[in-house]
Design a protein around this motif. Sequence first.
Motif, PDB file in Angstrom:
ATOM      1  N   SER A 235       0.946  -1.149   0.133  1.00  0.00           N
ATOM      2  CA  SER A 235       0.064   0.019  -0.081  1.00  0.00           C
ATOM      3  C   SER A 235       0.853   1.162  -0.035  1.00  0.00           C
ATOM      4  O   SER A 235       1.872   1.316   0.728  1.00  0.00           O
ATOM      5  CB  SER A 235      -0.849   0.032   1.189  1.00  0.00           C
ATOM      6  N   HIS A 236       0.515   2.468  -0.888  1.00  0.00           N
ATOM      7  CA  HIS A 236       1.128   3.535  -0.833  1.00  0.00           C
ATOM      8  C   HIS A 236       0.139   4.609  -0.411  1.00  0.00           C
ATOM      9  O   HIS A 236      -0.992   4.617  -0.582  1.00  0.00           O
ATOM     10  CB  HIS A 236       1.601   3.834  -2.118  1.00  0.00           C
ATOM     11  N   ASP A 237       0.748   5.466   0.460  1.00  0.00           N
ATOM     12  CA  ASP A 237      -0.288   6.481   0.866  1.00  0.00           C
ATOM     13  C   ASP A 237      -0.536   7.680  -0.110  1.00  0.00           C
ATOM     14  O   ASP A 237       0.543   8.206  -0.970  1.00  0.00           O
ATOM     15  CB  ASP A 237       0.866   7.489   2.108  1.00  0.00           C
ATOM     16  N   ALA A 238      -1.661   7.852  -0.346  1.00  0.00           N
ATOM     17  CA  ALA A 238      -2.029   8.460  -1.582  1.00  0.00           C
ATOM     18  C   ALA A 238      -1.541  10.210  -1.479  1.00  0.00           C
ATOM     19  O   ALA A 238      -1.220  10.684  -2.632  1.00  0.00           O
ATOM     20  CB  ALA A 238      -3.563   8.857  -1.616  1.00  0.00           C
ATOM     21  N   ALA A 239      -1.300  10.598  -0.349  1.00  0.00           N
ATOM     22  CA  ALA A 239      -0.964  11.948  -0.003  1.00  0.00           C
ATOM     23  C   ALA A 239       0.587  11.918  -0.415  1.00  0.00           C
ATOM     24  O   ALA A 239       1.231  13.051  -1.084  1.00  0.00           O
ATOM     25  CB  ALA A 239      -1.137  12.206   1.197  1.00  0.00           C
ATOM     26  N   GLU A 240       1.273  10.811  -0.250  1.00  0.00           N
ATOM     27  CA  GLU A 240       2.808  10.864  -0.773  1.00  0.00           C
ATOM     28  C   GLU A 240       2.900  10.708  -2.184  1.00  0.00           C
ATOM     29  O   GLU A 240       3.599  11.354  -2.613  1.00  0.00           O
ATOM     30  CB  GLU A 240       3.245   9.517  -0.072  1.00  0.00           C
ATOM     31  N   LEU A 241       1.914   9.834  -2.717  1.00  0.00           N
ATOM     32  CA  LEU A 241       1.789   9.871  -4.095  1.00  0.00           C
ATOM     33  C   LEU A 241       1.795  11.230  -4.980  1.00  0.00           C
ATOM     34  O   LEU A 241       2.341  11.541  -5.819  1.00  0.00           O
ATOM     35  CB  LEU A 241       1.178   8.644  -4.726  1.00  0.00           C
TER      36      LEU A 241
END
Length: 370
Positions: A33-39
């Motif tokens: 999982s990747h943090d949407a805010a980070e992407l």
Amino acid sequence: MPSYKIFAINPGSTSTKIALFEDENCVYSKNVSHDAAELAKYENLSDQLPYRRDMILSLLDEAGISLEDVDVFVGRGGGLLAMEGGTYGVTDILLDHAKNCANGVIHPASLGPQLAHEFAEKYHAKAMVVNPPDVDELQDLARMTGIKGVNRVIHLHALNLKETAIRHSKNVMGKKYEECNYIVCHIGGGISVSAHRHGKMVDGYDIVGGEGPMAPTRCGSVSVADLLAYIKKSNLEIADVKKLCTRTGGFVSHVGISDALELTNRAKNGDKYAEMLWNTMIYQIEKCIGSMAAVLHGKVDGILLGGGMVHNKDLVQQITDTCSFIAPVTAYPGEFEMEAMASGAVRVLDGEEELKVYSGKQAWTGFPWD
């Protein structure tokens, strides 16, 4: 037979699926999982590469998994120009097209070849892609439209469609994929219906462009005149209309949800609108299956259903009741995408298939009179 280790990488919007295979047996899998805010911090899609790579390596380190002895890294092949199906080596031109989304479709799948290349360079292995989303094997009769200069292209779930057909041929028919004719459907968030003749996907629907059946987030085929009237009435921009094709059509347009389970639960609880919407989608799938039967001149060895919604027994039963007069209907709930990437690599390593070279040119460039 020699044994191989394959590492498959399938980047999505907010996650990256990874899986380690020994030959075709999965020994480890994870959805990173990747943090949407980070992407969102990254201006360009390719800028996400170091972040996603390091996340994968960190997770593997925690699991005590080394990639030192991996033979092939296989990435989901987004961003590439239309090509014939098969397994391709990641070359400089393929890598460049993935980085720059040469096909004009900005999708995280284009990170697949880039990640495969990075890992292959680091661990001195091979990098490949298998049946990318823009596989184009259409017969010429499937290309022309009623507008001069506008020819059909297709965008389908090629990886899962072809793998389902390959597996069914081997395990059920006792034949090679190239010896069979199928109608293969992927029924999930998007819905692909395709005709496969002797190992080639000779027709199907452009699900990115608004063809085929409606789906949870996709409008499917709509009369041009009706769509123009809708655009005028709703004062829509072109970007809004494109969203109807992939994000805001189908269930979302009608009832504001994309979850098929929630829709069917509403239908079971007496919601007639939900019931009609669900049954209409299935009806449209059945119509498309019928059209693909005509493409194959009625010579169909099987109708194969894959994708997440195939877990729904009502959907499978309705399609079976309506379409089994064409050919036997077989359900393969879920998808084989990770397995398909590993299998494609193994077939090349075993010499069953030849590793193809990406030309960097469209598989089909038009009729002589265009």
